[in-house]
Scaffold this motif. Sequence first.
Motif, PDB file in Angstrom:
ATOM      1  N   GLU A  62      20.592  44.716   9.858  1.00 42.04           N
ATOM      2  CA  GLU A  62      21.377  45.391   8.519  1.00 42.04           C
ATOM      3  C   GLU A  62      22.825  45.870   8.867  1.00 42.04           C
ATOM      4  OE1 GLU A  62      17.021  47.056   6.643  1.00 42.04           O
ATOM      5  OE2 GLU A  62      18.379  48.619   7.699  1.00 42.04           O
ATOM      6  N   VAL A  63      23.566  45.799   7.762  1.00 32.45           N
ATOM      7  CA  VAL A  63      24.966  46.029   7.926  1.00 32.45           C
ATOM      8  C   VAL A  63      25.157  47.159   6.608  1.00 32.45           C
ATOM      9  CG1 VAL A  63      27.368  45.479   8.075  1.00 32.45           C
ATOM     10  CG2 VAL A  63      25.565  44.120   9.146  1.00 32.45           C
ATOM     11  N   LEU A  64      25.518  48.224   6.810  1.00 28.26           N
ATOM     12  CA  LEU A  64      25.885  49.119   5.938  1.00 28.26           C
ATOM     13  C   LEU A  64      27.367  49.169   5.476  1.00 28.26           C
ATOM     14  CD1 LEU A  64      24.515  52.528   7.743  1.00 28.26           C
ATOM     15  CD2 LEU A  64      23.310  50.799   6.220  1.00 28.26           C
ATOM     16  N   LYS A 107      15.933  51.060  12.272  1.00 29.31           N
ATOM     17  CA  LYS A 107      15.953  50.265  13.777  1.00 29.31           C
ATOM     18  C   LYS A 107      16.741  48.976  13.562  1.00 29.31           C
ATOM     19  CE  LYS A 107      11.855  52.396  15.323  1.00 29.31           C
ATOM     20  NZ  LYS A 107      10.285  52.166  15.738  1.00 29.31           N
ATOM     21  N   LYS A 108      16.974  48.521  12.353  1.00 25.46           N
ATOM     22  CA  LYS A 108      17.471  47.120  12.173  1.00 25.46           C
ATOM     23  C   LYS A 108      19.095  47.288  11.726  1.00 25.46           C
ATOM     24  CE  LYS A 108      13.491  44.574   9.892  1.00 25.46           C
ATOM     25  NZ  LYS A 108      13.083  44.011   8.904  1.00 25.46           N
ATOM     26  N   THR A 109      19.451  48.398  11.745  1.00 23.96           N
ATOM     27  CA  THR A 109      20.968  48.644  11.421  1.00 23.96           C
ATOM     28  C   THR A 109      21.605  48.435  12.550  1.00 23.96           C
ATOM     29  OG1 THR A 109      20.415  50.512   9.787  1.00 23.96           O
ATOM     30  CG2 THR A 109      22.816  50.100  10.457  1.00 23.96           C
ATOM     31  N   LYS A 110      22.790  47.452  12.546  1.00 20.57           N
ATOM     32  CA  LYS A 110      23.632  47.249  13.761  1.00 20.57           C
ATOM     33  C   LYS A 110      24.863  47.533  13.561  1.00 20.57           C
ATOM     34  CE  LYS A 110      20.084  45.298  15.821  1.00 20.57           C
ATOM     35  NZ  LYS A 110      19.063  46.156  16.285  1.00 20.57           N
ATOM     36  N   ALA A 111      25.273  47.658  12.252  1.00 22.95           N
ATOM     37  CA  ALA A 111      26.825  47.803  12.116  1.00 22.95           C
ATOM     38  C   ALA A 111      27.202  48.608  10.839  1.00 22.95           C
ATOM     39  CB  ALA A 111      27.629  46.523  12.220  1.00 22.95           C
ATOM     40  N   ILE A 112      28.301  49.202  10.788  1.00 24.47           N
ATOM     41  CA  ILE A 112      29.161  49.606   9.508  1.00 24.47           C
ATOM     42  C   ILE A 112      30.406  49.130   9.151  1.00 24.47           C
ATOM     43  CG2 ILE A 112      29.540  51.973   8.524  1.00 24.47           C
ATOM     44  CD1 ILE A 112      28.152  53.433  10.942  1.00 24.47           C
ATOM     45  N   ILE A 113      30.476  48.869   8.102  1.00 30.85           N
ATOM     46  CA  ILE A 113      31.675  48.240   7.340  1.00 30.85           C
ATOM     47  C   ILE A 113      32.230  49.138   6.412  1.00 30.85           C
ATOM     48  CG2 ILE A 113      33.128  46.446   6.472  1.00 30.85           C
ATOM     49  CD1 ILE A 113      30.869  44.391   7.350  1.00 30.85           C
ATOM     50  N   PRO A 114      33.161  50.122   7.141  1.00 30.32           N
ATOM     51  CA  PRO A 114      33.772  50.777   6.091  1.00 30.32           C
ATOM     52  C   PRO A 114      34.989  50.097   5.166  1.00 30.32           C
ATOM     53  CG  PRO A 114      34.419  51.608   8.279  1.00 30.32           C
ATOM     54  CD  PRO A 114      33.255  50.676   8.229  1.00 30.32           C
ATOM     55  N   VAL A 115      35.201  50.340   4.080  1.00 36.83           N
ATOM     56  CA  VAL A 115      36.193  49.614   3.482  1.00 36.83           C
ATOM     57  C   VAL A 115      37.467  50.811   3.082  1.00 36.83           C
ATOM     58  CG1 VAL A 115      37.035  48.145   1.591  1.00 36.83           C
ATOM     59  CG2 VAL A 115      34.863  47.821   2.497  1.00 36.83           C
ATOM     60  N   HIS A 116      38.609  50.462   3.575  1.00 38.46           N
ATOM     61  CA  HIS A 116      39.714  51.364   2.933  1.00 38.46           C
ATOM     62  C   HIS A 116      40.277  50.856   1.921  1.00 38.46           C
ATOM     63  CE1 HIS A 116      38.773  52.999   7.211  1.00 38.46           C
ATOM     64  NE2 HIS A 116      39.141  51.810   7.779  1.00 38.46           N
ATOM     65  N   LYS A 133      26.412  57.750  18.232  1.00 44.58           N
ATOM     66  CA  LYS A 133      24.974  58.402  18.389  1.00 44.58           C
ATOM     67  C   LYS A 133      23.847  57.203  18.026  1.00 44.58           C
ATOM     68  CE  LYS A 133      21.899  61.742  15.736  1.00 44.58           C
ATOM     69  NZ  LYS A 133      21.766  62.797  14.824  1.00 44.58           N
ATOM     70  N   TYR A 134      24.216  56.197  17.256  1.00 45.33           N
ATOM     71  CA  TYR A 134      22.978  55.205  16.820  1.00 45.33           C
ATOM     72  C   TYR A 134      23.392  54.103  17.541  1.00 45.33           C
ATOM     73  CZ  TYR A 134      20.935  58.606  13.720  1.00 45.33           C
ATOM     74  OH  TYR A 134      20.544  59.700  13.127  1.00 45.33           O
ATOM     75  N   ASN A 135      24.506  53.773  18.463  1.00 44.62           N
ATOM     76  CA  ASN A 135      24.995  52.722  19.045  1.00 44.62           C
ATOM     77  C   ASN A 135      25.306  51.529  17.951  1.00 44.62           C
ATOM     78  OD1 ASN A 135      25.583  51.281  21.430  1.00 44.62           O
ATOM     79  ND2 ASN A 135      23.476  50.320  21.779  1.00 44.62           N
ATOM     80  N   LEU A 136      26.059  51.790  17.066  1.00 41.73           N
ATOM     81  CA  LEU A 136      26.426  50.926  15.989  1.00 41.73           C
ATOM     82  C   LEU A 136      27.838  50.356  16.315  1.00 41.73           C
ATOM     83  CD1 LEU A 136      24.913  52.756  12.904  1.00 41.73           C
ATOM     84  CD2 LEU A 136      23.840  50.955  14.440  1.00 41.73           C
ATOM     85  N   PHE A 137      27.958  49.320  15.641  1.00 42.38           N
ATOM     86  CA  PHE A 137      29.538  48.692  15.570  1.00 42.38           C
ATOM     87  C   PHE A 137      30.139  49.015  14.487  1.00 42.38           C
ATOM     88  CE2 PHE A 137      27.787  45.525  18.656  1.00 42.38           C
ATOM     89  CZ  PHE A 137      28.803  45.243  19.414  1.00 42.38           C
ATOM     90  N   ILE A 138      31.373  49.200  14.335  1.00 42.72           N
ATOM     91  CA  ILE A 138      32.138  49.606  13.257  1.00 42.72           C
ATOM     92  C   ILE A 138      33.280  48.509  13.048  1.00 42.72           C
ATOM     93  CG2 ILE A 138      34.079  51.284  12.185  1.00 42.72           C
ATOM     94  CD1 ILE A 138      32.794  53.503  13.519  1.00 42.72           C
TER      95      ILE A 138
END
Length: 142
Positions: A62-64, A107-116, A133-138
Amino acid sequence: MKVIFIPLFKKANSLILLVKIFALNLIDEKTSFDGLNVICVTSGSAALVISLLAANIKPGDEVLIPNYTWIATAHAVKLIGAKPILIDVEKNKPLIDVNLVEKNITKKTKAIIPVHLNGRSANMILLKKIAKKYNLFIIEDC
């Protein structure tokens, strides 16, 4: 310095294969992000796909992403088989609401893509704390 050009193919599978080979060869345990490794791409969409593959995002992960963005953000996630999770934007700005991010991490979340957008940037200070904190990629998109 090696210069590698990856054209954008009409068939997504061809692009994914070449990009995956390139991304996995470029990003390894010995790679440092000191500006020596640069990837030239034909579009922001290709850049997002390469970034997701380099972060080792796999089908089912999952990617937020914000719910207010260009379709390419979600499309890049879907193209590699991952699942985009839409996060509402702030009430007065079209930026990912950082206060809602942590609630959507699984548990499936691996990354966050913020959009500016529109000369405004997402709250990267808080996003970095959450990602750490959650060991995620940005992967920043703009």
